[in-house]
Design an enzyme around this catalytic site. Sequence first.
Site, PDB file in Angstrom:
ATOM      1  N   ILE A  20       8.184  -6.838   5.626  1.00 43.12           N
ATOM      2  CA  ILE A  20       8.836  -6.249   6.250  1.00 43.12           C
ATOM      3  C   ILE A  20       7.612  -6.323   8.061  1.00 43.12           C
ATOM      4  O   ILE A  20       7.724  -6.371   9.084  1.00 43.12           O
ATOM      5  CB  ILE A  20       9.070  -4.715   6.474  1.00 43.12           C
ATOM      6  CG1 ILE A  20      10.515  -4.409   5.464  1.00 43.12           C
ATOM      7  CG2 ILE A  20       8.884  -3.775   7.893  1.00 43.12           C
ATOM      8  CD1 ILE A  20      10.567  -3.548   4.428  1.00 43.12           C
ATOM      9  N   ASP A  39      -4.247  -6.336   6.390  1.00 38.39           N
ATOM     10  CA  ASP A  39      -3.752  -7.250   5.180  1.00 38.39           C
ATOM     11  C   ASP A  39      -4.385  -7.575   4.266  1.00 38.39           C
ATOM     12  O   ASP A  39      -5.586  -8.083   5.062  1.00 38.39           O
ATOM     13  CB  ASP A  39      -1.971  -8.858   5.476  1.00 38.39           C
ATOM     14  CG  ASP A  39      -1.570  -8.642   4.533  1.00 38.39           C
ATOM     15  OD1 ASP A  39      -0.134  -8.188   4.688  1.00 38.39           O
ATOM     16  OD2 ASP A  39      -1.742  -9.505   3.121  1.00 38.39           O
ATOM     17  N   ASP A  65      -8.293  -4.056   2.557  1.00 43.11           N
ATOM     18  CA  ASP A  65      -7.593  -3.491   1.361  1.00 43.11           C
ATOM     19  C   ASP A  65      -7.143  -1.913   2.328  1.00 43.11           C
ATOM     20  O   ASP A  65      -8.445  -1.752   2.792  1.00 43.11           O
ATOM     21  CB  ASP A  65      -8.597  -2.930   0.188  1.00 43.11           C
ATOM     22  CG  ASP A  65      -8.047  -2.378  -0.668  1.00 43.11           C
ATOM     23  OD1 ASP A  65      -6.931  -1.577  -1.106  1.00 43.11           O
ATOM     24  OD2 ASP A  65      -7.711  -2.897  -1.678  1.00 43.11           O
ATOM     25  N   VAL A  66      -5.975  -1.739   2.799  1.00 40.49           N
ATOM     26  CA  VAL A  66      -5.982  -0.225   3.395  1.00 40.49           C
ATOM     27  C   VAL A  66      -6.666   0.984   2.547  1.00 40.49           C
ATOM     28  O   VAL A  66      -6.388   2.404   3.097  1.00 40.49           O
ATOM     29  CB  VAL A  66      -4.372   0.110   3.948  1.00 40.49           C
ATOM     30  CG1 VAL A  66      -4.434  -1.350   4.379  1.00 40.49           C
ATOM     31  CG2 VAL A  66      -3.802   0.012   1.917  1.00 40.49           C
ATOM     32  N   SER A 144      10.741   5.150   1.843  1.00 36.54           N
ATOM     33  CA  SER A 144      12.176   3.920   0.862  1.00 36.54           C
ATOM     34  C   SER A 144      12.816   5.078   0.929  1.00 36.54           C
ATOM     35  O   SER A 144      12.719   6.119   0.671  1.00 36.54           O
ATOM     36  CB  SER A 144      10.689   3.480  -0.219  1.00 36.54           C
ATOM     37  OG  SER A 144      12.868   3.351  -1.151  1.00 36.54           O
ATOM     38  N   TYR A 157       7.065   4.582  -8.208  1.00 29.89           N
ATOM     39  CA  TYR A 157       7.149   4.424  -6.858  1.00 29.89           C
ATOM     40  C   TYR A 157       7.743   5.897  -6.176  1.00 29.89           C
ATOM     41  O   TYR A 157       7.431   5.685  -5.046  1.00 29.89           O
ATOM     42  CB  TYR A 157       7.713   3.019  -7.187  1.00 29.89           C
ATOM     43  CG  TYR A 157       7.966   2.595  -6.266  1.00 29.89           C
ATOM     44  CD1 TYR A 157       7.563   2.091  -4.933  1.00 29.89           C
ATOM     45  CD2 TYR A 157       9.888   3.194  -5.475  1.00 29.89           C
ATOM     46  CE1 TYR A 157       7.762   1.241  -3.578  1.00 29.89           C
ATOM     47  CE2 TYR A 157      10.079   2.418  -4.426  1.00 29.89           C
ATOM     48  CZ  TYR A 157       9.426   1.774  -3.096  1.00 29.89           C
ATOM     49  OH  TYR A 157       9.675   1.245  -2.168  1.00 29.89           O
ATOM     50  N   LYS A 161       6.801   7.556  -2.814  1.00 32.17           N
ATOM     51  CA  LYS A 161       7.729   7.728  -1.735  1.00 32.17           C
ATOM     52  C   LYS A 161       8.212   8.904  -0.662  1.00 32.17           C
ATOM     53  O   LYS A 161       7.960   9.269  -0.015  1.00 32.17           O
ATOM     54  CB  LYS A 161       8.305   6.530  -1.684  1.00 32.17           C
ATOM     55  CG  LYS A 161       8.168   5.348  -1.620  1.00 32.17           C
ATOM     56  CD  LYS A 161       7.404   4.308  -0.813  1.00 32.17           C
ATOM     57  CE  LYS A 161       7.064   3.308  -0.880  1.00 32.17           C
ATOM     58  NZ  LYS A 161       6.139   2.851   0.302  1.00 32.17           N
TER      59      LYS A 161
END
Length: 274
Positions: A20, A39, A65-66, A144, A157, A161
Amino acid sequence: MISYGLKDRAVVVTGGASGIGLETARILAADGARVGVLDLDGDAVARTVAALEAMGAVAAGVALDVRDEAALAAAADGLEAKLGPVFGLVASAGIGGASPALDTPIEDWSRIMDVNVLGAFLSCRVFGQRMIAQDDGAIVVIGSVDGLGAQAGRAAYVASKHAVNGLVKSLALEWGRHGVRVNCVAPNLVDTPLLRRGIPPRFVEVVEDRTPMARIATAEDIARPTVMLLSDAAAYVTGVILPVDGGLTTSFFARNHGADLSSTRLLETGVYIE
């Protein structure tokens, strides 16, 4: 070609070298935006920046790395030196994972929460403070449909989200008076190479069966509403969790793309009458 009015505005995309994020970067470049790509994969960053420049865009990238706030801050300084003041951020970096809740290793839980929630928070904070200083900016976090409900075997996960949705609403509340909008796009399954490698075809078929539009999303399906939320077309939109899901969340009973008429059958059998 749709024009989003972002020409010469600097927009940074985390996770911008794949999926995305990559498609979002391409659409931004086509619209004339100055694009920053962040990224974890340095080689992919270099390829993406080269591809965007080949389109005629002004682009720059940093591998990081975020979860590393210092690296994000340094990247923000470097990108602003090359691209100008950052107007927009797309926080697309994220990871998945599947295992029953009773069997989920703590390290897997922590990794998913750190990348999806902490990474999104730090990205928003680093770039958001610059937007606040200029009284202008727009942020879109990629969430998501799992942030609107639940999915068996994906507790970490799903929790991440749901947390992203709370983060988006909190930042929208705090930063709106500073001219900074914060929204979230919540996709259905997105057809990427990663998805096709990691999810059994039968599961994709089941999701498609329950989706009124009879297919899962493409990366472009998600990227375009994301860019729209950055644009002035959404100038009075903030704190929104926008499902981009082909209608998946319209019904808990849908099958056969909505042609099953499950609610009608339940009504006929008297389930709703009691």
